[in-house]
Design a protein around this motif. Structure first.
Motif, mmCIF file in Angstrom:
data_model
loop_
_atom_site.group_PDB
_atom_site.id
_atom_site.type_symbol
_atom_site.label_atom_id
_atom_site.label_comp_id
_atom_site.label_asym_id
_atom_site.label_seq_id
_atom_site.Cartn_x
_atom_site.Cartn_y
_atom_site.Cartn_z
ATOM 1 N N ALA A 1 -4.415 -11.874 4.639
ATOM 2 C CA ALA A 1 -5.514 -11.059 4.121
ATOM 3 C C ALA A 1 -5.538 -9.656 4.715
ATOM 4 N N ALA A 2 -5.014 -9.499 5.944
ATOM 5 C CA ALA A 2 -5.138 -8.222 6.648
ATOM 6 C C ALA A 2 -4.029 -7.231 6.319
ATOM 7 N N GLY A 3 -3.014 -7.671 5.556
ATOM 8 C CA GLY A 3 -1.885 -6.794 5.264
ATOM 9 C C GLY A 3 -2.263 -5.412 4.767
ATOM 10 N N PRO A 4 -3.028 -5.296 3.673
ATOM 11 C CA PRO A 4 -3.404 -3.970 3.170
ATOM 12 C C PRO A 4 -4.220 -3.148 4.162
ATOM 13 N N TRP B 1 6.705 3.651 10.051
ATOM 14 C CA TRP B 1 6.017 2.944 11.134
ATOM 15 C C TRP B 1 5.489 1.579 10.701
ATOM 16 N N LEU B 2 5.436 1.323 9.395
ATOM 17 C CA LEU B 2 5.096 -0.021 8.929
ATOM 18 C C LEU B 2 6.117 -1.036 9.440
ATOM 19 N N PHE B 3 7.360 -0.582 9.619
ATOM 20 C CA PHE B 3 8.433 -1.453 10.094
ATOM 21 C C PHE B 3 8.703 -1.265 11.582
ATOM 22 N N ALA C 1 -4.368 1.491 7.869
ATOM 23 C CA ALA C 1 -4.629 2.054 9.196
ATOM 24 C C ALA C 1 -3.400 2.775 9.748
ATOM 25 N N ILE C 2 -2.217 2.168 9.585
ATOM 26 C CA ILE C 2 -0.985 2.788 10.078
ATOM 27 C C ILE C 2 -0.676 4.069 9.298
ATOM 28 N N LEU C 3 -0.832 4.007 7.975
ATOM 29 C CA LEU C 3 -0.501 5.166 7.134
ATOM 30 C C LEU C 3 -1.480 6.325 7.330
ATOM 31 N N SER C 4 -2.646 6.022 7.855
ATOM 32 C CA SER C 4 -3.617 7.105 8.081
ATOM 33 C C SER C 4 -3.211 8.001 9.254
ATOM 34 N N VAL C 5 -2.313 7.492 10.116
ATOM 35 C CA VAL C 5 -1.910 8.277 11.296
ATOM 36 C C VAL C 5 -0.397 8.460 11.418
ATOM 37 N N VAL D 1 0.828 -1.209 0.000
ATOM 38 C CA VAL D 1 0.000 0.000 0.000
ATOM 39 C C VAL D 1 0.861 1.258 0.000
ATOM 40 N N ALA D 2 2.039 1.191 0.640
ATOM 41 C CA ALA D 2 2.883 2.374 0.789
ATOM 42 C C ALA D 2 3.900 2.539 -0.330
ATOM 43 N N LEU D 3 3.926 1.646 -1.315
ATOM 44 C CA LEU D 3 4.953 1.724 -2.356
ATOM 45 C C LEU D 3 5.003 3.082 -3.067
ATOM 46 N N PRO D 4 3.864 3.659 -3.474
ATOM 47 C CA PRO D 4 3.949 4.978 -4.133
ATOM 48 C C PRO D 4 4.592 6.047 -3.249
ATOM 49 N N THR D 5 4.233 6.052 -1.966
ATOM 50 C CA THR D 5 4.801 7.034 -1.042
ATOM 51 C C THR D 5 6.282 6.800 -0.828
#
Length: 459
Positions: free
Chosen positions: A155-158, A172-174, A163-167, A38-42
């Motif tokens: 299944a919950a990865g994205p 912080w993914l790592f 949720a993490i990227l929203s805040v 989900v964060a690849l573009p960023t």
């Protein structure tokens, strides 16, 4: 100090501490296979990399796991599953910090490779550890919990990433892995048992390790390259190299008393059939899970949030069914349970392929639930059979093959989705779902063949 264990599992409450240690480690290891997508573009934008280059952030992790999984499982049989798992937690936690501190694509990719080796250590011996944590009569329940964790984490990865990227920032993914890893390591040091039946006289063969890495690395590269339309000469060169290295690798393993690739276990019909069933089923799962978002968003015009909600019934149904299947294995043959589950799974996939032109949410949801319930009913008994059909001192090899079968199936499914979209464009999702249903049907037939094999509940 290692926890002393009898030949029939850990007593309570030590068993709870041990299974939580396994659950925490496997959750972060499996999550990290998908959480960065989900964060690849960023990440690409902040590290001044192109979208194509940023894909290596995901690929590096997966490739490191697939090339090292069997080697680490072998070391588990030789040195102890507890030791390999604890080392994996240390490596995974430290490299998660390395990932978060990376300031270039090269640095992050290198960190992800190291993190993948840590994740492989966790995945290589987790089911072998469950075999010595649980009493034999309750082993199916342990496998049910493990199947539940893997299915939900995949299944919950994205969703977790969003949720993490929203805040918080992508780092912080790592960073979120660090407190989880520390907690898991504390529990592992205190509660995980050591395997008392290590393979005596076993030595790690470096040449086999290199050949194993080359064989599986070339296989994944060939699948991906074929699906993406890479130059035919490059693919031919990879295929020839794979045939040469793979043939030499297998011949070397056939001559060894303790093979890295567990060819000795494939002589056990129940083990071989269960591995084949696993590869086909995970290929079917990935064909559906990768292609469905394109259909829901591109064809039906659903939003990203709506797409996520419509996909959620699948893992939820798996969550409910996996523990139930783990208990049913105590009374019903795994081949029969697996065949019933895979029949449900195939029916759900074909039903998704035959959705009406303008389906309602209910039309989609019940089909997703059927797929998830069927997959959950199959996976726990299948994993139980793979582990218990192997001798106790070869549990690491069986655990490593279980993980390898899952990753090979998922990689093949993802590659086939790309191939379907490249060849058929607008019909890509429909054909991917039909292909997924076909793979699930083949898996069902293979699972049914196991009914003629005796149950192994005293292993």
């Amino acid at each position: 100090m290692p926890v002393e264990t009898s030949t029939d599992g850990l007593p309570l409450p030590q068993r709870y501490g041990a299974i939580v240690a396994i659950a925490l480690g496997i959750t972060v290891a499996v999550l990290d296979g998908a959480i960065a997508n989900v964060a690849l573009p960023t990440i690409a934008r902040e590290l001044h990399a192109s979208p194509a280059q940023s894909i290596w952030i995901v690929n590096a992790y997966q490739l490191a796991i697939i090339v090292s999984l069997l080697s680490l499982a072998f070391l588990g049989d030789m040195l102890g599953y507890r030791r390999v798992y604890q080392c994996g937690l240390v490596v995974f936690t430290c490299t998660s910090l390395f990932c978060a501190l990376s300031d270039s694509l090269t640095m992050l990719t290198f960190a992800r490779v190291l993190q993948g080796f840590g994740g492989a250590a966790l995945m290589s011996v987790n089911t072998a550890l469950i075999r010595i944590i649980y009493p034999q009569r309750f082993l199916g329940r342990g496998m049910g919990i493990n199947s539940l964790i893997v299915a939900v984490s995949s299944a919950a990865g994205p969703t977790v990433a969003a949720a993490i990227l929203s805040v918080a920032s992508w780092q912080w993914l790592f960073l979120i892995n660090i407190p989880v890893g520390i907690a898991a390591l504390f529990l592992a040091l205190r509660f995980l048992p050591d395997n008392q039946q290590k393979s005596r006289g076993q030595r790690f063969d470096i040449i086999s390790g290199v050949m194993n890495a080359l064989t599986f690395g070339l296989l994944i590269s060939l699948l991906s390259g074929f699906a993406q339309g890479v130059n035919g000469r490059v693919l031919l060169a990879e295929l020839l190299l794979l045939l040469v290295v793979g043939t030499l690798f297998i011949r070397r393993q056939l001559r060894m008393t303790f093979p890295l690739l567990p060819v000795d276990l494939f002589r056990i019909p129940l083990f071989a059939l269960s591995i084949g069933t696993s590869v086909c089923s995970f290929c079917a799962q990935m064909l559906a899970m990768v292609s469905l978002p394109f259909f829901l968003q591109g064809t039906l015009g659903r939003s990203e949030v709506a797409t996520g909600l419509l996909l959620t019934p699948w893992p939820l149904a798996t969550m409910v069914m996996a523990p139930i299947a783990g208990r049913l294995i105590e009374r019903i043959h795994a081949g029969l349970l697996g065949a019933i589950g895979l029949a449900m799974f195939a029916s759900g996939l074909f039903a998704l392929a035959l959705l009406p032109a303008s389906p309602t949410d209910v039309d989609i949801v019940w089909r997703m639930m059927l797929c998830g319930a069927g997959f959950g009913l199959f996976q726990s008994p299948n994993n139980h059979t793979i582990i218990t059909s192997a001798p106790r001192h070869r549990s690491g090899g069986a655990s490593g093959m279980l993980g390898t079968a899952r990753l090979l199936g998922q990689a093949s499914g993802a590659a086939l989705v790309a191939l379907m979209f490249n060849l058929f464009n607008t019909q890509g999702t429909h054909l991917s779902l039909l292909l997924a249903g076909s793979f699930a049907t083949v898996a069902m037939l293979v699972s049914a063949l196991r009914i003629t094999q005796p149950r192994n509940l005293s292993a």
